[in-house]
Design an enzyme around this catalytic site. Structure first.
Site: not given
Length: 418
Positions: A305, A358, A288
């Site tokens: 995030d 992401c 990630h």
């Protein structure tokens, strides 16, 4: 006085026996013979009485079942066999009994229950045959179970939602591909041409959750050294000359630190090893991308995030960054004594329905922040995940078209301020 030795015993004269007279048996042997005869007769009487009592309580067929009765013993001599006629026992009356029906099987209401067979009263046959069993009643037919009966009932709406979710995921994955470190670095170089205050930090090797603080402190220490005219102490970028890097440090006001995170490794060395293994396999796995923006001019730490709490809860991350902000106040103090503040950008999961977007979301958020750092663009995101990723796909296509002409892993030339 006569002495005993010299005494003469006087006995009666025994008359001579006549051999012509019969000799009579004495009385004592005669009594013993009578006793033996009496004992034998008494034993025979007891045996007869015992057998009589046994015959009173048991029939002759029961006596034959005893193991000691009518057993043949091996004998060397042939003995005559005495056959005793034994009357055959009367056969028992055969009463037909219906077999126990199988237990009922619960089925759907549409299937009618099996009819119960009628039980007829038992009839006594005139001459039953013991060898022939009585006929059994017909068994009830077993209900046929289909595959639909074995599966639990699921509402149709659940299947519709599952199909829509699968279709949505396929559309999103087709719209937004996974971005690796090379594309992210090119995107940073493109942002530098739009906003010269941003320094395009290399993303390979990327920072991790274990060393991003040391990397930020090292860059700020080198920036102070450049402003004083001193040589830098940190390591130089791989694809940037020292003069160009010093010019970037001199004019930068914003540090975009991209962090590569994987939940399995617990140390920096294990993280790097996991990164190499995934790169060899050509898979992203559970990795990630995270983003930490160090705004030197606004004295702010911004954490983004797209999965909201993939690393840790936002509360714990904010406490950790606040402690780090106090450390930055000592490393790089402001002229007006302004301290660093902390902001957690995401308030929810941004990349719904996608597991590989992401990196693109981090670049999109950085672009929004560069355009207007005081406006929270995340509040204007569409609620629908497909529409949200359609907007992201437009940004991705524009960035990929803009970075086509940029060289691979090559820092852009920074302009000197003086």
């Amino acid at each position: 006085m006569l002495s005993p030795t010299n005494s003469i015993s006087k006995t009666a004269p025994v008359p001579p026996q006549d051999s012509s007279k019969p000799v009579l048996i004495s009385e004592e042997p005669q009594n013993q013979l009578l006793q033996k005869v009496a004992r034998t007769a008494l034993a025979v009487l007891l045996v007869v009485v015992t057998l009589g009592l046994i015959l009173l309580f048991y029939s002759f067929s029961d006596l034959q079942s005893f193991p000691w009765c009518c057993q043949t013993r091996p004998s060397t001599k042939e003995q005559p066999t005495i056959s005793i006629p034994v009357p055959l026992p009367s056969p028992p009356l055969a009463v037909p009994r219906p077999s126990t029906p199988p237990p009922p099987v619960i089925s759907r209401p549409s299937t009618p229950p099996a009819p119960t067979p009628a039980i007829s009263p038992p009839s006594t046959p005139s001459a039953p045959k013991p060898s022939t069993p009585p006929p059994l009643p017909p068994k009830a037919p077993k209900p046929v179970k289909t595959q639909e009966d074995l599966l639990p009932f699921v509402p149709e709406q659940v299947f519709v939602e599952m199909y829509e979710d699968m279709a949505r995921r396929r559309i999103i994955e087709a719209l937004v591909p996974a971005w690796d470190s090379d594309i992210i670095f090119k995107c940073l170089c493109y942002f530098h041409t739009l906003y010269p205050g941003l320094i395009p930090l290399e993303t390979f090797p990327p920072a991790t959750i274990f060393n991003f603080k040391q990397k930020i402190i090292s860059i700020l220490e080198d920036k102070k050294a450049v402003l004083r005219g001193e040589p830098i102490k940190g390591s130089l970028p791989i694809c940037c000359s020292e003069e160009n890097y010093r010019r970037h440090l001199q004019g930068t006001t914003l540090l975009p630190v991209f962090m590569w995170y994987h939940p399995t490794p617990k140390t920096l060395s294990d993280t790097m090893q996991t990164m190499k293994q995934l790169a060899i396999k050509g898979s992203v796995g559970a990795s990630h991308w995270l983003l930490v923006i160090v705004d030197i001019q606004a004295r702010r730490l911004v954490y983004f995030d797209s999965l909201y709490n993939y690393v840790m809860s936002p509360e714990d991350m904010k406490k950790d960054l606040q402690s780090f902000a106090q450390q930055l106040d000592q490393v790089y103090p402001a002229y007006d004594s302004q301290i660093f503040s902390v902001k957690i950008a995401a308030k929810e999961v941004i990349q719904k329905g996608s597991g590989s977007s992401c990196g693109a979301w981090c670049c999109q958020f950085l672009h929004w922040y560069l355009r207007d750092p005081f406006t929270d663009a995340l509040n204007d995101l569409p609620v629908d995940s497909v529409e949200r990723h359609e907007n992201l796909a437009s940004f991705v296509q524009a960035c990929e078209a803009a970075v086509q002409d940029l060289p691979e892993l090559f820092w852009p030339e920074a302009k000197a301020l003086f």
